[in-house]
Design a protein around this motif. Structure first.
Motif, short mmCIF file in Angstrom:
data_model
loop_
_atom_site.label_atom_id
_atom_site.label_comp_id
_atom_site.label_asym_id
_atom_site.label_seq_id
_atom_site.Cartn_x
_atom_site.Cartn_y
_atom_site.Cartn_z
N ASP A 1 0.72 -1.18 0.09
CA ASP A 1 -0.01 0.05 0.07
C ASP A 1 0.90 1.26 0.05
O ASP A 1 1.99 1.28 0.56
N GLN A 2 0.46 2.28 -0.68
CA GLN A 2 1.27 3.84 -0.71
C GLN A 2 1.42 4.46 0.71
O GLN A 2 1.96 5.35 0.79
N ARG A 3 0.24 3.62 1.50
CA ARG A 3 0.33 4.29 2.91
C ARG A 3 1.39 3.72 3.77
O ARG A 3 1.47 4.33 4.83
N ALA A 4 2.45 2.99 3.26
CA ALA A 4 3.42 1.99 4.21
C ALA A 4 4.07 3.16 4.94
O ALA A 4 4.50 2.92 6.02
N PRO A 5 4.66 4.32 4.31
CA PRO A 5 5.37 5.23 5.12
C PRO A 5 4.73 5.85 6.50
O PRO A 5 5.30 6.32 7.20
N ALA A 6 3.39 5.81 6.61
CA ALA A 6 2.55 6.21 7.51
C ALA A 6 2.52 5.38 8.76
O ALA A 6 2.25 6.17 9.87
N ALA A 7 3.05 4.42 8.56
CA ALA A 7 3.07 3.49 9.98
C ALA A 7 3.61 3.81 11.06
O ALA A 7 3.19 3.71 12.21
N ALA A 8 4.84 4.36 10.83
CA ALA A 8 5.58 4.93 11.94
C ALA A 8 5.10 5.90 12.59
O ALA A 8 5.10 6.05 13.80
N PRO A 9 4.80 7.17 11.75
CA PRO A 9 4.02 8.36 12.77
C PRO A 9 2.70 7.88 13.29
O PRO A 9 2.30 8.23 14.39
N TRP A 10 1.78 7.16 12.50
CA TRP A 10 0.61 7.00 12.80
C TRP A 10 0.64 5.91 14.03
O TRP A 10 -0.04 6.11 15.07
N SER A 11 1.68 4.98 14.22
CA SER A 11 1.70 4.26 15.43
C SER A 11 1.98 5.11 16.52
O SER A 11 1.33 4.86 17.72
N ARG A 12 2.82 6.07 16.41
CA ARG A 12 3.08 6.88 17.73
C ARG A 12 1.90 7.87 18.04
O ARG A 12 1.78 8.16 19.25
N ALA A 13 1.09 8.23 16.89
CA ALA A 13 -0.09 9.11 17.22
C ALA A 13 -1.10 8.13 17.85
O ALA A 13 -1.72 8.79 18.86
N ILE A 14 -1.27 7.02 17.62
CA ILE A 14 -2.27 6.17 18.33
C ILE A 14 -1.79 6.01 19.81
O ILE A 14 -2.79 6.09 20.74
N VAL A 15 -0.67 5.54 20.09
CA VAL A 15 -0.13 5.44 21.31
C VAL A 15 -0.07 6.85 22.21
O VAL A 15 -0.59 6.55 23.10
N GLY A 16 0.46 7.78 21.53
CA GLY A 16 0.37 9.07 22.12
C GLY A 16 -1.13 9.53 22.55
O GLY A 16 -1.13 10.01 23.51
N SER A 17 -2.17 9.16 21.81
CA SER A 17 -3.33 9.55 22.16
C SER A 17 -3.75 8.78 23.45
O SER A 17 -4.58 9.37 24.22
N ALA A 18 -3.59 7.72 23.52
CA ALA A 18 -3.79 6.72 24.30
C ALA A 18 -3.30 7.30 25.69
O ALA A 18 -4.02 7.42 26.98
N VAL A 19 -2.10 7.59 25.75
CA VAL A 19 -1.41 7.85 26.97
C VAL A 19 -1.80 9.62 27.18
O VAL A 19 -2.20 9.52 28.65
N ALA A 20 -1.87 10.45 26.61
CA ALA A 20 -2.50 11.75 26.98
C ALA A 20 -3.98 11.87 27.59
O ALA A 20 -4.00 12.32 28.46
N ALA A 21 -4.74 10.98 26.79
CA ALA A 21 -6.18 10.96 27.37
C ALA A 21 -6.28 9.96 28.62
O ALA A 21 -7.01 10.52 29.55
N ALA A 22 -5.46 9.01 28.75
CA ALA A 22 -5.43 8.27 30.25
C ALA A 22 -4.97 9.16 31.08
O ALA A 22 -5.26 9.24 32.20
N GLU A 23 -3.97 9.99 30.79
CA GLU A 23 -3.31 10.95 31.98
C GLU A 23 -4.33 11.89 32.54
O GLU A 23 -4.80 12.09 33.52
N TRP A 24 -5.18 12.33 31.44
CA TRP A 24 -6.08 13.60 31.62
C TRP A 24 -7.22 12.75 32.27
O TRP A 24 -7.73 13.29 33.61
N TRP A 25 -7.60 11.45 32.01
CA TRP A 25 -8.82 10.71 32.64
C TRP A 25 -8.30 10.69 34.11
O TRP A 25 -9.12 10.37 35.06
N CYS A 26 -7.04 9.96 34.45
CA CYS A 26 -6.53 9.81 35.87
C CYS A 26 -6.66 10.96 36.64
O CYS A 26 -6.99 10.76 37.84
#
Length: 209
Positions: free
Chosen positions: A144-169
């Protein structure tokens, strides 16, 4: 028959299994962090394990090495928990929801471990989780032509989880199940889930924030 002579430099008794020693030290590190806080040193870990300091240094030359190993083990455990709860399901939305649930639950349940293992952006537990997500995305994007997006997308997914969980806690403004669904909806539906309209964008551009 004469007993076999012990070779030069060979320790008496049974040899120490390096894997068992490492596991014991990582277990001790977890206990020390939980009880003393996220800044524990190798001396604290040695005391918790009942070892002399030299035994710890023989396995981990410094604190960073210990935290990196603990981050790796923790990430593997979190990923194994997601796999266990998915129970063979191939529903990708469900797996994403489980990812957010497991990560936010771990941050809430293990605040000291979270703080201890999230400090190093290159070797912390969340970078290791991001690497696993990146691998999954890269496999999905193999042709897929989106292959280069794997690295930034994975950090965005994990980062959103961490930031939101910090706020939630901090705020505890909603049940965890609701937090997880909001995160899943955003990441699964992408930007199309955002309720922006042209008027909103103009307001932001005008400096309202």
């Amino acid at each position: 028959m004469k007993p076999e002579k012990r070779g030069r430099g060979r320790p008496a008794g049974s040899r120490v299994d390096p894997a068992e020693r490492q596991a014991a030290l990582l277990d001790a590190a977890e206990r020390a962090i939980r009880s003393k806080g996220p800044t524990v040193g190798l001396g604290d870990v040695a005391a918790e394990a009942g070892f002399v300091r030299s035994a710890v240094y023989a396995m981990f030359p410094n604190r960073d090495a210990l935290m990196a190993a603990l981050s790796e083990r923790t990430a593997q455990r979190l990923l194994a928990e997601i796999t266990r709860r998915a129970d063979g399901s191939t529903d990708l939305r469900q797996r994403m929801s489980l990812f957010f649930d497991v990560v936010s639950g771990w941050i809430a349940d293990e605040p000291n471990l979270y703080r201890a293992l999230s400090g190093d952006p290159a070797a912390g537990v969340f970078e290791r989780l991001a690497v696993a997500v990146e691998f999954m995305l890269a496999a999905a994007f193999a042709s897929d032509q989106r292959a280069p997006a794997a690295a930034p997308w994975s950090r965005a997914i994990v980062g959103s989880a961490v930031a939101a969980a910090e706020w939630w806690c901090r705020t505890e403004t909603m049940p965890r199940v609701e937090l997880v669904e909001h995160l899943t909806a955003l990441c699964w539906d992408g930007g199309a889930a955002l309720p922006f309209v042209a008027e909103n964008i103009k307001t932001i551009d005008s400096g309202a924030l």
